[in-house]
Design an enzyme around this catalytic site. Structure first.
Site, PDB file in Angstrom:
ATOM      1  N   LYS A 213       0.824  -1.217   0.000  1.00  0.00           N
ATOM      2  CA  LYS A 213       0.000   0.000   0.000  1.00  0.00           C
ATOM      3  C   LYS A 213       0.853   1.259   0.000  1.00  0.00           C
ATOM      4  CE  LYS A 213      -4.351  -1.664   1.899  1.00  0.00           C
ATOM      5  NZ  LYS A 213      -5.289  -1.590   3.034  1.00  0.00           N
TER       6      LYS A 213
ATOM      7  N   LYS B  82      -5.478 -12.215  -8.067  1.00  0.00           N
ATOM      8  CA  LYS B  82      -6.707 -12.249  -7.285  1.00  0.00           C
ATOM      9  C   LYS B  82      -7.715 -11.240  -7.860  1.00  0.00           C
ATOM     10  CE  LYS B  82      -8.295 -11.470  -2.652  1.00  0.00           C
ATOM     11  NZ  LYS B  82      -8.050 -10.942  -1.324  1.00  0.00           N
TER      12      LYS B  82
ATOM     13  N   LYS C 116     -11.419  -5.205  -6.781  1.00  0.00           N
ATOM     14  CA  LYS C 116     -12.223  -4.095  -7.298  1.00  0.00           C
ATOM     15  C   LYS C 116     -11.355  -2.911  -7.700  1.00  0.00           C
ATOM     16  CE  LYS C 116     -12.760  -1.783  -2.982  1.00  0.00           C
ATOM     17  NZ  LYS C 116     -12.833  -2.493  -1.745  1.00  0.00           N
TER      18      LYS C 116
END
Ligand code: TRP
Length: 336
Positions: free
Chosen positions: A117, A200, A203
């Site tokens: 992140k 994976k 969204k």
């Protein structure tokens, strides 16, 4: 205190950070429904976690309500479990602060998700992003949770929760239950991207055809499955060398209630085109009643707010017991 027939406590949460994919549904929400009969479940909308990356305030507010509605529409029953919004229970922040004093920057900066992140949000590497796993530990430990259903991406964070529980218990005496991962049935623990089946389903994928959300309409669902990447050859079977077809078989199996074996038999001799259409139709048909229920719930804001309120009340009571114990152990002056 722990009586033999007392139900084990289970905790889980999802962040209200936008669209929910069928991968989130299969990996988390669907299991919550199955688990609520067996355990004393605490399920949260993790809004405190969500703000570790920038959120548009009005969107965060709407996403919180929509996620709560979706949980209930999927079958999470506020009569059977404690369903609440994380920020409504201040003990989550209070315990986080205390746990911060036994968590080390070294172990937090080594977390895979923090590193990912930080790279993705280089313009906003804030303390909250690094502290994210400590807040998650507070979520779990506050309720004396024995079990936490987690996907592969949260395993490392759960491991940290265990370390912090043990560290605290060693220093101050037995205080926290040390949580165990609840290993999800292999079918559906991980749903892959429709465009790149090695990745994976997410969204935040730039390619909107890579994921299907819980609110996609029938045409969109069918179109996305029609475009799904399959593999070379033409056989419809579950195999390591056929990641695209295998992913579609898993999705089909979950939404049709048939086993993968049954699905393979059903499509044997059929082409990829027919197969993908059938998967799309099955998923769209399964989503329709959930979408309808979700819309009805969102039209009744008073009801959703009453669920939030009563959930926060129950969570607060349970959380305060642990927090008082923690505060006593560390020597905070409590008065007479
Ligand atoms: N971090 C989790 C996620 O992104 C959500 C979460 C917050 C959570 N607190 C938790 C999951 C506690 C399990 C237990 O998916």
């Amino acid at each position: 205190m722990e009586g033999g027939n007392e139900q084990k406590i289970l905790f889980s949460a999802v962040q209200p950070s936008g669209a929910v994919t069928i991968g989130n549904y299969i990996g988390a929400i669907k299991n919550w429904v199955a688990l609520q009969d067996e355990y004393r479940c605490f399920y949260a909308v993790a809004d405190l976690h969500a703000i570790t990356v920038r959120q548009e305030p009005s969107a965060l507010r709407r996403n919180t309500l929509e996620l709560l509605a979706l949980f209930i529409a999927c079958g999470v029953d506020p009569e059977k479990c404690v369903l609440f919004v994380q920020s409504h229970v201040p003990a989550h922040c209070e315990l986080t602060w205390t746990l911060n004093t036994i968590a080390y920057p070294g172990e937090l900066s080594r977390m895979t998700q923090f590193k990912d992140k930080s790279a993705r949000h280089a313009e906003n590497v804030n303390m909250g992003l690094m502290d994210y796993p400590v807040l998650m530990a507070a979520d779990i430990l506050l309720y004396q949770s024995a079990l936490v259903p987690v996907g592969a991406d949260q395993k490392q964070h759960l491991e940290l929760s265990r370390d912090l529980a043990l560290r605290f218990n060693n220093r101050y005496g037995q205080t926290f239950t040390v949580p165990e991962p609840y290993i999800l049935k292999e079918n559906g623990a991980k749903i892959m991207s429709l465009a790149e089946p090695a990745k994976k389903m997410s969204k935040s994928d730039d390619n909107v055809n890579a994921f299907v959300t819980m609110t996609d309409d029938k045409d969109t669902v069918i179109r996305k499955f029609k475009r799904a990447v399959t593999d070379s050859g033409s056989e419809i079977r579950f195999a390591e060398e056929k990641p695209g077809v295998s992913n579609l078989l898993t999705i089909y199996s979950v939404f049709s209630g048939k086993s993968v074996k049954e699905a393979e038999a059903e499509f044997s001799g059929k082409g990829y085109g027919d197969f993908k259409l059938a998967v799309g139709e099955t998923v769209a048909d399964a989503l329709a009643p959930i979408q309808k229920k979700r819309a009805e719930l969102l039209a009744d804001k008073a009801y959703l707010e009453s669920v939030m309120k009563s959930g926060a009340g129950s969570a607060f009571k349970a959380a305060r017991r642990t927090l008082s114990k923690v505060y006593r152990k560390i020597g905070f002056y409590a008065g007479e």
